[in-house]
Design a protein around this motif. Structure first.
Motif, PDB file in Angstrom:
ATOM      1  N   ILE A   8      -8.787  20.488  -5.713  1.00  0.00           N
ATOM      2  CA  ILE A   8      -8.321  19.111  -5.934  1.00  0.00           C
ATOM      3  C   ILE A   8      -7.768  18.969  -7.342  1.00  0.00           C
ATOM      4  N   ILE A  61      -4.275  20.094  -7.511  1.00  0.00           N
ATOM      5  CA  ILE A  61      -3.302  19.088  -7.071  1.00  0.00           C
ATOM      6  C   ILE A  61      -3.091  18.044  -8.151  1.00  0.00           C
ATOM      7  N   LEU A  99       4.106  17.933  -7.567  1.00  0.00           N
ATOM      8  CA  LEU A  99       3.779  17.050  -6.445  1.00  0.00           C
ATOM      9  C   LEU A  99       3.975  15.588  -6.850  1.00  0.00           C
ATOM     10  N   PRO A 100       4.189  14.749  -5.879  1.00  0.00           N
ATOM     11  CA  PRO A 100       4.414  13.327  -6.195  1.00  0.00           C
ATOM     12  C   PRO A 100       3.155  12.676  -6.757  1.00  0.00           C
ATOM     13  N   GLU A 148       1.807   9.831  -6.295  1.00  0.00           N
ATOM     14  CA  GLU A 148       0.911   9.132  -5.371  1.00  0.00           C
ATOM     15  C   GLU A 148      -0.146  10.076  -4.842  1.00  0.00           C
ATOM     16  N   LEU A 149       0.309  11.289  -4.544  1.00  0.00           N
ATOM     17  CA  LEU A 149      -0.627  12.308  -4.043  1.00  0.00           C
ATOM     18  C   LEU A 149      -1.685  12.616  -5.090  1.00  0.00           C
ATOM     19  N   VAL A 184      -4.281   9.892  -5.257  1.00  0.00           N
ATOM     20  CA  VAL A 184      -5.223  10.020  -4.131  1.00  0.00           C
ATOM     21  C   VAL A 184      -6.249  11.113  -4.428  1.00  0.00           C
ATOM     22  N   ALA A 185      -5.737  12.215  -5.002  1.00  0.00           N
ATOM     23  CA  ALA A 185      -6.646  13.324  -5.336  1.00  0.00           C
ATOM     24  C   ALA A 185      -7.654  12.882  -6.392  1.00  0.00           C
ATOM     25  N   GLU A 220     -10.323  11.065  -4.779  1.00  0.00           N
ATOM     26  CA  GLU A 220     -11.187  11.953  -3.978  1.00  0.00           C
ATOM     27  C   GLU A 220     -12.205  12.675  -4.834  1.00  0.00           C
TER      28      GLU A 220
END
Lengths: 109, 328
Positions: free
Chosen positions: A35, A38, A44-45, A47-48, A51-52, A55
């Motif tokens: 994670i 990411i 990577l975008p 938003e992703l 979210v990570a 998490e």
């Protein structure tokens, strides 16, 4: 009849908690690594990545390696612990003076 | 018993060719004084050994040496038969002549001796009135049983043959080949079954027993024995041995790859692009995964399984986030 102290319990509850944290950190190590991979990413975008972030915050608190404290193995002293021997300075001195530490000698120069 | 005695006495049959000839002739005449009887008996005892060996050779030669000079010596054998006045089996005669021709010395003497022995054998079989098949069988049995006894006789012949080889000017090694052949014609599985022992099938019983046996009581018993026999270590070496067995102490010289059984080849570690098939091509995710794979290929600490799991986790993660990704 044993020449050394026989210890069947952990020295105190703090040591026990530290042991639990270490076990949990071992369990979740892979997930945290992925994670974080990411999150710490410029490809990577975003938003992703957000979210990570959420998490990883949702994982149990004791699973993070930052919470582990290198205590002394014999006395559970949180400070003054040498990493190589995992012992607090007092215990280390005690054993070294009794010639029970291999290759350790009083310094004199 | 007489045959046993003869076996014990004699080692080489080749040297006995002179005496059986004489005894055969004496038997032909039929005049037997007691002295002659005794001599006959002794002679017959001596001859029986060689006869048995020759019978073996006979039986082997029937199989192997078919055309070896048998045709040339057949008319001789037949004429000799006619002289003796008793009909013998022509095949046996042929075989006898073949054997005699194969043997190195005194071919005629050996042939006549062989034929005499065959005749006597036939007489004895008729006297016993058991029938030829059983007799042949019993003779075969005895001949097979006397295999061991014949080898010293054969060995003597072989050694004498080898000695003669040295004088061979040609240098051709025919003699040892033949002696090797003469050794070979007995094998374990050739011959009729005697049916002395009944075949007991004990294997399935054993198999069943071993499968069902480890009961709890047996395990307890084994543990008890182990506990009793395990004496405390007498010295430091034994203590170290015990610790190594338990796994507390490592084995020296230290093997860095203990517990790590990575059977995969190097190409499975490096070329991980084939695992990238589940990802959407083109776009940041693909770029990201390429970087991940690059990092994994350089990692010597993970096994191939772990790397594959890593990639699969990412695949699952991105599949879960598909709706989110499509919004973007």
């Amino acid at each position: 009849p044993c020449p050394r102290q026989v210890r069947s319990y952990y020295v105190d509850w703090r040591m026990l908690r530290d042991v639990k944290r270490r076990r949990m950190a071992y369990e979740y190590a892979d997930e945290r690594l992925r994670i974080n991979a990411i999150r710490k990413n410029s490809i990577l975008p975003k938003e992703l990545q957000e979210v990570a972030d959420k998490e990883i915050a949702a994982l149990p608190q004791d699973s993070c390696p930052v919470r582990i404290r290198n205590r002394c193995v014999l006395t559970s002293r949180p400070r003054g612990v040498k990493r190589r021997w995992r012992l607090s300075r007092i215990v280390f001195r005690h054993f070294a003076d009794h010639a029970q530490m291999s290759g350790v000698q009083r310094a004199m120069w | 018993t007489s045959s046993v005695l003869s076996k014990d006495k004699d080692k080489s049959a080749a040297s006995k060719d002179g005496t059986p000839e004489g005894t055969a002739k004496r038997q032909k005449d039929g005049a037997e004084t007691p002295k002659q009887q005794l001599l006959d008996i002794i002679g017959s005892m001596k001859v029986e050994v060689s006869y048995r060996k020759k019978l073996q050779q006979l039986k082997a030669s029937e199989n192997k040496q078919e055309g070896l000079g048998s045709k040339g010596s057949v008319p001789q054998g037949i004429t000799e038969d006619i002289q003796r006045g008793k009909p013998l089996n022509p095949e046996l005669v042929k075989a006898a002549s073949a054997v005699a021709s194969s043997l190195p010395r005194n071919k005629k003497q050996t042939e006549s001796e062989l034929l005499a022995q065959l005749r006597r054998h036939e007489e004895t079989t008729d006297k016993q009135k058991k029938g030829e098949a059983i007799n042949i069988r019993s003779v075969k049995v005895i001949s097979e049983m006397t295999v061991k006894r014949q080898s010293p006789a054969q060995r003597g012949a072989r050694i004498s043959g080898r000695i003669s080889l040295h004088f061979d000017e040609d240098g051709r090694r025919i003699r040892p080949e033949r002696s090797a052949q003469s050794v070979d014609f007995r094998s374990l599985k050739v011959g009729k079954r005697l049916n002395i022992f009944t075949k007991t099938s004990t294997e399935p019983e054993h198999a069943l027993k071993t499968v069902s046996s480890p009961t709890i009581w047996d395990l307890e018993f084994a543990k008890e024995i182990a506990a009793v026999t395990a004496q405390p270590p007498r010295n430091g070496f034994e203590e170290m041995i015990q610790w190594t067995k338990e796994g507390i102490l490592w084995e020296f010289p230290i093997d860095n790859e203990v517990g790590m059984e990575d059977d995969a080849e190097f190409h499975e570690h490096i070329f991980l692009e084939k695992h990238l098939e589940g990802f959407p091509k083109g776009g940041p995710i693909h770029h990201f995964m390429e970087l991940v794979i690059c990092g994994l290929s350089k990692n010597p600490y993970l096994s191939v399984k772990q790397k594959v799991e890593h990639i699969e986790w990412f695949q699952k993660y991105f599949e879960d986030k598909k709706e989110l990704l499509q919004e973007i």
